[in-house]
Design an enzyme around this catalytic site. Structure first.
Site, PDB file in Angstrom:
ATOM      1  N   HIS A 101       0.837  -1.207   0.000  1.00 38.80           N
ATOM      2  CA  HIS A 101       0.000   0.000   0.000  1.00 38.80           C
ATOM      3  C   HIS A 101       0.869   1.254   0.000  1.00 38.80           C
ATOM      4  O   HIS A 101       0.640   2.188  -0.784  1.00 38.80           O
ATOM      5  CB  HIS A 101      -0.913  -0.018   1.223  1.00 38.80           C
ATOM      6  N   GLU A 102       1.876   1.283   0.863  1.00 36.40           N
ATOM      7  CA  GLU A 102       2.740   2.463   0.926  1.00 36.40           C
ATOM      8  C   GLU A 102       3.602   2.599  -0.324  1.00 36.40           C
ATOM      9  O   GLU A 102       3.846   3.716  -0.794  1.00 36.40           O
ATOM     10  CB  GLU A 102       3.608   2.419   2.189  1.00 36.40           C
ATOM     11  N   HIS A 161       1.618   4.338  -2.976  1.00 35.01           N
ATOM     12  CA  HIS A 161       1.652   5.797  -2.865  1.00 35.01           C
ATOM     13  C   HIS A 161       2.934   6.341  -3.499  1.00 35.01           C
ATOM     14  O   HIS A 161       2.885   7.285  -4.300  1.00 35.01           O
ATOM     15  CB  HIS A 161       1.573   6.219  -1.397  1.00 35.01           C
ATOM     16  N   HIS A 166      -5.874   6.873  -2.847  1.00 36.74           N
ATOM     17  CA  HIS A 166      -6.778   5.826  -2.377  1.00 36.74           C
ATOM     18  C   HIS A 166      -7.925   5.609  -3.364  1.00 36.74           C
ATOM     19  O   HIS A 166      -8.381   6.549  -4.025  1.00 36.74           O
ATOM     20  CB  HIS A 166      -7.328   6.187  -0.994  1.00 36.74           C
TER      21      HIS A 166
END
Length: 344
Positions: A199-200, A203, A209
């Site tokens: 997830h990070e 980014h 999101h």
């Protein structure tokens, strides 16, 4: 007589137009925000870059229904904003009442992310676990990772501060050290859960999101009345995003959960379609997530029918031996789910 009738018709036409304009104004938010609202948002965005003095463990105790990354005290939970991004967000909000991201390119040059581990931040097992996630993303996409050399000015520094899991969003040619923080824990838990690590990285690679995308209102409903004071900005949508020709996905590893930033224990987000899965899941990296990354970096074959089929039928999971593997998993997009009656 004909002239009189025409005059009456023109008056009626003007009245109808005026009524429609007034109705439209009443139905939607004001286009221009007040100076106070704009200033409040700017201060909130600025504060999201500061250390609030809390550890992730303390925030998890206060908001146990949120994931670690959503509890990390940054913008939307885990995103670090640059000065330029804050200005873009404020400008978009002040003119349209919504967020806007105006940076033209968030991709890393040559599809290659340069990184380094902060000195003394992680032990060998923790480093190996993070590298395993990076390797799996590389295997499935054309994105590559390489360690920093002395000549690299822009790079990702991976740190292990105790305040959460968070990262800068996208590549910034003037930033220098881009931050990706993963609070130290046992590999497989907390910020070192493999889905959270991915997830990070998403980014860093340029993704926001899922529920903030431009067409999200067709798929989720935001319960503004249940959102904690000061966190409404976490649920704004970006009108200038693209889904890269991929359907909206409830099962994305980039999606909020149903109770994120709730002030009263009630849902802040729900689906407008019959969905039996988990929003905000941390069990797998979906095939659609992989395809989004492939298309964002224009990887070979990313726009083929085969790639679409693979996105729907596979996911990356953690096997019992700890390795990350592909698993067959049917993942229909939200477009295929039936509308709930309340939203028809």
């Amino acid at each position: 007589m004909f002239g009189g009738s025409l005059h009456v018709l023109l008056k009626m036409f003007r009245a109808v137009i005026l009524f429609c304009l007034l109705a439209a104004a009443a139905a939607g938010p004001p286009v221009v925000k007040t100076r106070r609202e704009i200033e409040d948002l700017k201060q909130t965005l600025e504060r999201s870059r500061e250390d609030d003095g809390l550890t992730l463990e303390e925030r998890m105790a206060m908001r146990p229904l949120q994931s670690e990354w959503a509890n990390s005290g940054k913008f939307e939970g885990d995103m670090i904003l640059t000065d330029e991004q804050i200005q873009d967000l404020v400008d978009g909000f002040s003119s349209s009442g919504r967020m806007a991201t105006t940076r033209a390119n968030s991709r890393w040059p040559q599809s290659t992310v340069v990184y380094e581990f902060g000195s003394g931040e992680f032990n060998l097992d923790q480093q190996r676990y993070i590298l395993m996630v990076m390797e799996r993303l590389s295997i499935r996409t054309c994105v590559r990772f390489r360690t920093r050399t002395s000549s690299d000015r822009n790079f990702v520094r991976i740190t292990g501060r105790s305040d959460g899991c968070y990262a800068h969003v996208g590549f910034h040619s003037t930033l220098g050290a881009h931050t990706l923080n993963l609070a130290r824990s046992t590999p497989g838990f907390g910020c070192l859960d493999f889905v959270t690590v991915a997830h990070e990285w998403y980014h860093i690679l340029g993704f926001h999101h899922m529920q903030s995308t431009h067409n999200r209102d067709e798929y989720v409903r935001i319960h503004w009345e249940n959102i904690q004071d000061g966190f409404a900005h976490a649920f704004y949508r970006y009108d200038d995003t693209t889904n890269l020709g991929i359907p909206y996905e409830y099962g994305s590893c980039m999606h909020y959960g149903t109770h994120y930033f709730s002030r009263n224990g009630r849902p802040t987000l729900s689906t407008t379609r019959q969905y039996n899965g988990v929003l905000g899941q941390t069990d797998h990296i979906s095939g659609w997530d992989i395809l989004r990354l492939q298309r964002h970096y224009n990887c070979p074959g990313a726009w083929s029918d085969e790639a679409m089929t693979k996105a729907r039928t596979t996911a990356i999971v953690q096997a019992e031996n700890g390795h990350l593997v592909e698993k067959e998993l049917d993942q229909p997009p939200a477009d295929e789910f039936e509308h709930l009656e309340d939203f028809e």
